[in-house]
Structures are given as structure tokens and as C-alpha cells.
Design a protein around this motif. Sequence first.
Motif, PDB file in Angstrom:
ATOM      1  N   LYS A  59       0.730  -1.247  -0.030  1.00 50.18           N
ATOM      2  CA  LYS A  59       0.164  -0.056  -0.176  1.00 50.18           C
ATOM      3  C   LYS A  59       0.787   1.284  -0.128  1.00 50.18           C
ATOM      4  O   LYS A  59       0.331   2.524   0.300  1.00 50.18           O
ATOM      5  N   THR A  60       2.140   1.168  -0.197  1.00 53.23           N
ATOM      6  CA  THR A  60       2.947   2.127  -0.275  1.00 53.23           C
ATOM      7  C   THR A  60       2.904   2.927  -1.669  1.00 53.23           C
ATOM      8  O   THR A  60       3.192   4.214  -1.697  1.00 53.23           O
ATOM      9  N   THR A  61       2.520   2.232  -2.655  1.00 50.13           N
ATOM     10  CA  THR A  61       2.363   2.917  -3.970  1.00 50.13           C
ATOM     11  C   THR A  61       0.958   3.195  -4.252  1.00 50.13           C
ATOM     12  O   THR A  61       0.072   2.352  -3.926  1.00 50.13           O
ATOM     13  N   LYS A  62       0.817   4.414  -4.789  1.00 50.46           N
ATOM     14  CA  LYS A  62      -0.518   4.891  -5.173  1.00 50.46           C
ATOM     15  C   LYS A  62      -1.237   4.130  -6.575  1.00 50.46           C
ATOM     16  O   LYS A  62      -2.395   3.739  -6.419  1.00 50.46           O
ATOM     17  N   GLY A  63      -0.162   3.740  -7.206  1.00 44.74           N
ATOM     18  CA  GLY A  63      -0.549   2.750  -8.481  1.00 44.74           C
ATOM     19  C   GLY A  63      -0.979   3.823  -9.688  1.00 44.74           C
ATOM     20  O   GLY A  63      -0.892   5.304  -9.479  1.00 44.74           O
ATOM     21  N   ALA A  64      -0.945   3.363 -10.831  1.00 42.46           N
ATOM     22  CA  ALA A  64      -0.823   4.334 -11.926  1.00 42.46           C
ATOM     23  C   ALA A  64      -2.663   4.614 -12.251  1.00 42.46           C
ATOM     24  O   ALA A  64      -3.326   3.872 -12.212  1.00 42.46           O
ATOM     25  N   PRO A  65      -2.641   5.707 -12.613  1.00 46.52           N
ATOM     26  CA  PRO A  65      -3.952   6.356 -12.891  1.00 46.52           C
ATOM     27  C   PRO A  65      -4.608   5.700 -14.238  1.00 46.52           C
ATOM     28  O   PRO A  65      -3.761   5.292 -15.017  1.00 46.52           O
ATOM     29  N   LYS A  66      -5.948   5.138 -14.150  1.00 45.99           N
ATOM     30  CA  LYS A  66      -6.602   4.370 -15.129  1.00 45.99           C
ATOM     31  C   LYS A  66      -7.642   5.211 -15.633  1.00 45.99           C
ATOM     32  O   LYS A  66      -7.960   5.221 -16.915  1.00 45.99           O
ATOM     33  N   TYR A  67      -7.974   6.427 -14.996  1.00 45.75           N
ATOM     34  CA  TYR A  67      -9.264   7.157 -15.459  1.00 45.75           C
ATOM     35  C   TYR A  67      -8.848   8.750 -15.062  1.00 45.75           C
ATOM     36  O   TYR A  67      -8.131   9.073 -14.204  1.00 45.75           O
ATOM     37  N   ALA A  68      -9.328   9.603 -16.181  1.00 46.88           N
ATOM     38  CA  ALA A  68      -9.141  11.132 -15.922  1.00 46.88           C
ATOM     39  C   ALA A  68     -10.316  11.576 -16.318  1.00 46.88           C
ATOM     40  O   ALA A  68     -11.217  11.107 -17.101  1.00 46.88           O
ATOM     41  N   ASN A  69     -10.523  12.855 -15.516  1.00 43.15           N
ATOM     42  CA  ASN A  69     -11.885  13.538 -15.796  1.00 43.15           C
ATOM     43  C   ASN A  69     -11.690  14.248 -17.145  1.00 43.15           C
ATOM     44  O   ASN A  69     -10.794  14.946 -17.557  1.00 43.15           O
ATOM     45  N   PRO A  70     -12.740  13.945 -17.876  1.00 38.51           N
ATOM     46  CA  PRO A  70     -12.497  14.479 -19.501  1.00 38.51           C
ATOM     47  C   PRO A  70     -12.710  16.117 -19.369  1.00 38.51           C
ATOM     48  O   PRO A  70     -12.173  16.853 -20.225  1.00 38.51           O
ATOM     49  N   ALA A  71     -13.457  16.693 -18.321  1.00 34.90           N
ATOM     50  CA  ALA A  71     -13.465  18.247 -18.018  1.00 34.90           C
ATOM     51  C   ALA A  71     -12.113  18.678 -17.504  1.00 34.90           C
ATOM     52  O   ALA A  71     -11.674  19.828 -17.802  1.00 34.90           O
ATOM     53  N   ASP A  72     -11.239  17.846 -16.876  1.00 35.54           N
ATOM     54  CA  ASP A  72      -9.892  18.358 -16.237  1.00 35.54           C
ATOM     55  C   ASP A  72      -9.166  17.181 -16.305  1.00 35.54           C
ATOM     56  O   ASP A  72      -9.225  16.500 -15.231  1.00 35.54           O
ATOM     57  N   GLN A  75      -7.070  15.737 -13.256  1.00 39.12           N
ATOM     58  CA  GLN A  75      -7.836  14.939 -12.219  1.00 39.12           C
ATOM     59  C   GLN A  75      -7.659  13.636 -12.609  1.00 39.12           C
ATOM     60  O   GLN A  75      -8.254  13.247 -13.584  1.00 39.12           O
ATOM     61  N   THR A  76      -7.113  12.640 -11.901  1.00 42.77           N
ATOM     62  CA  THR A  76      -7.092  11.193 -12.167  1.00 42.77           C
ATOM     63  C   THR A  76      -7.676  10.337 -11.040  1.00 42.77           C
ATOM     64  O   THR A  76      -7.489  10.746  -9.975  1.00 42.77           O
ATOM     65  N   TRP A  77      -7.732   9.125 -11.353  1.00 38.57           N
ATOM     66  CA  TRP A  77      -8.371   8.142 -10.268  1.00 38.57           C
ATOM     67  C   TRP A  77      -7.737   6.608 -10.851  1.00 38.57           C
ATOM     68  O   TRP A  77      -7.745   6.413 -12.020  1.00 38.57           O
ATOM     69  N   THR A  78      -6.976   5.959  -9.825  1.00 31.32           N
ATOM     70  CA  THR A  78      -6.455   4.628 -10.202  1.00 31.32           C
ATOM     71  C   THR A  78      -7.651   3.527 -10.354  1.00 31.32           C
ATOM     72  O   THR A  78      -7.379   2.605 -10.786  1.00 31.32           O
ATOM     73  N   GLY A  79      -8.718   3.907  -9.882  1.00 26.00           N
ATOM     74  CA  GLY A  79      -9.896   2.669  -9.867  1.00 26.00           C
ATOM     75  C   GLY A  79      -9.999   1.984  -8.695  1.00 26.00           C
ATOM     76  O   GLY A  79     -10.690   1.242  -8.689  1.00 26.00           O
ATOM     77  N   ARG A  80      -9.132   2.633  -7.698  1.00 21.15           N
ATOM     78  CA  ARG A  80      -9.311   1.656  -6.536  1.00 21.15           C
ATOM     79  C   ARG A  80      -9.774   2.502  -5.693  1.00 21.15           C
ATOM     80  O   ARG A  80      -9.598   3.939  -5.333  1.00 21.15           O
ATOM     81  N   GLY A  81     -10.473   2.110  -4.356  1.00 25.16           N
ATOM     82  CA  GLY A  81     -10.713   2.933  -3.561  1.00 25.16           C
ATOM     83  C   GLY A  81     -12.020   3.823  -3.771  1.00 25.16           C
ATOM     84  O   GLY A  81     -12.729   3.442  -4.714  1.00 25.16           O
ATOM     85  N   ARG A  82     -12.457   4.844  -2.845  1.00 24.35           N
ATOM     86  CA  ARG A  82     -13.730   5.592  -3.029  1.00 24.35           C
ATOM     87  C   ARG A  82     -13.581   6.323  -4.503  1.00 24.35           C
ATOM     88  O   ARG A  82     -12.564   7.048  -4.654  1.00 24.35           O
ATOM     89  N   LYS A  83     -14.596   6.320  -5.028  1.00 23.50           N
ATOM     90  CA  LYS A  83     -14.740   7.175  -6.311  1.00 23.50           C
ATOM     91  C   LYS A  83     -14.672   8.626  -6.123  1.00 23.50           C
ATOM     92  O   LYS A  83     -15.361   9.071  -5.211  1.00 23.50           O
ATOM     93  N   PRO A  84     -13.870   9.253  -6.521  1.00 25.64           N
ATOM     94  CA  PRO A  84     -13.708  10.807  -6.546  1.00 25.64           C
ATOM     95  C   PRO A  84     -15.123  11.597  -7.200  1.00 25.64           C
ATOM     96  O   PRO A  84     -15.877  10.687  -7.941  1.00 25.64           O
ATOM     97  N   LYS A  85     -15.315  12.778  -6.560  1.00 28.39           N
ATOM     98  CA  LYS A  85     -16.579  13.302  -6.887  1.00 28.39           C
ATOM     99  C   LYS A  85     -16.833  13.455  -8.315  1.00 28.39           C
ATOM    100  O   LYS A  85     -17.925  13.400  -8.872  1.00 28.39           O
ATOM    101  N   TRP A  86     -15.749  13.732  -9.026  1.00 28.60           N
ATOM    102  CA  TRP A  86     -15.820  14.086 -10.505  1.00 28.60           C
ATOM    103  C   TRP A  86     -16.398  12.779 -11.428  1.00 28.60           C
ATOM    104  O   TRP A  86     -17.124  12.808 -12.254  1.00 28.60           O
ATOM    105  N   VAL A  87     -15.928  11.538 -10.657  1.00 26.26           N
ATOM    106  CA  VAL A  87     -16.412  10.540 -11.479  1.00 26.26           C
ATOM    107  C   VAL A  87     -17.692   9.930 -11.093  1.00 26.26           C
ATOM    108  O   VAL A  87     -18.746   9.751 -11.871  1.00 26.26           O
ATOM    109  N   VAL A  88     -18.276  10.364  -9.771  1.00 24.46           N
ATOM    110  CA  VAL A  88     -19.494  10.069  -9.547  1.00 24.46           C
ATOM    111  C   VAL A  88     -20.479  11.009 -10.166  1.00 24.46           C
ATOM    112  O   VAL A  88     -21.558  10.889 -10.731  1.00 24.46           O
ATOM    113  N   ASP A  89     -20.085  12.429 -10.422  1.00 21.87           N
ATOM    114  CA  ASP A  89     -20.865  13.436 -11.159  1.00 21.87           C
ATOM    115  C   ASP A  89     -20.881  12.807 -12.591  1.00 21.87           C
ATOM    116  O   ASP A  89     -22.053  12.931 -13.296  1.00 21.87           O
TER     117      ASP A  89
END
Length: 102
Positions: A59-72, A75-89
Motif C-alpha cells: 500500500k506504499t504505492t498509489k498505483g498508475a491512474p486508469k481514469y481521467a476527468n474529461p473536463a480536467d 484529475q485522475t483516479w486509479t480505479g481503487r478505493g472511493r470514487k472521486p466526486k468528478w467520477v460520481v458526477d
Amino acid sequence: MQIELESLSREELTKLIADATKALKSVDTRRKAEAKLAAEKVAKEFGYSLDEILSAGGKTTKGAPKYANPADPTQTWTGRGRKPKWVVDALNAGKSVEDMEI
């Protein structure tokens, strides 16, 4: 080894403590090196390097981002853990997760 501590002067006791501390550090360094060699040997038996084992699944590494906010795209997300607000929106707006893949 029996040392008559009561017969030693303050200076002799201070030197003894310093020498013992130095010897203890030397023992720790040597034992850590031996442990590392043993761990490397076991990892090699399984076909891996020790670095590969230590970096896998940690858990020492964050991991490579798999998703990016189309509007910005910053803002990226690895696909792990809680979804960021921009993903939910985006999902609530009718987009799919695949639409946000990098």
C-alpha cells in the motif's frame, strides 16, 4: 563475560557504553545484511527479485491512474478505493467508466 561495573570509573563506564553501542550497531548491520541475503535467496527460488516482492501489493504505492476527468485531465483516479466526486458526477450524468479511461 563478567565485568565488575562497580569497580569501573565514570570514564571507563562511559567508554564501555560507547563501545557496546558501537558493537550493537555493528551486529544489527551485519544481521540485517544476512537477513537481506536470505530474503533475496528465497525470492530468487520463486523466480522473483527482492525488489519485485517488496513492491508487489504494497500500500506504499498509489498505483498508475486508469481514469481521467474529461473536463480536467489533471484529475485522475486509479480505479481503487472511493470514487472521486468528478467520477460520481460523470456517472450520474450518464457517462460510463469506460468513457473516462486513459
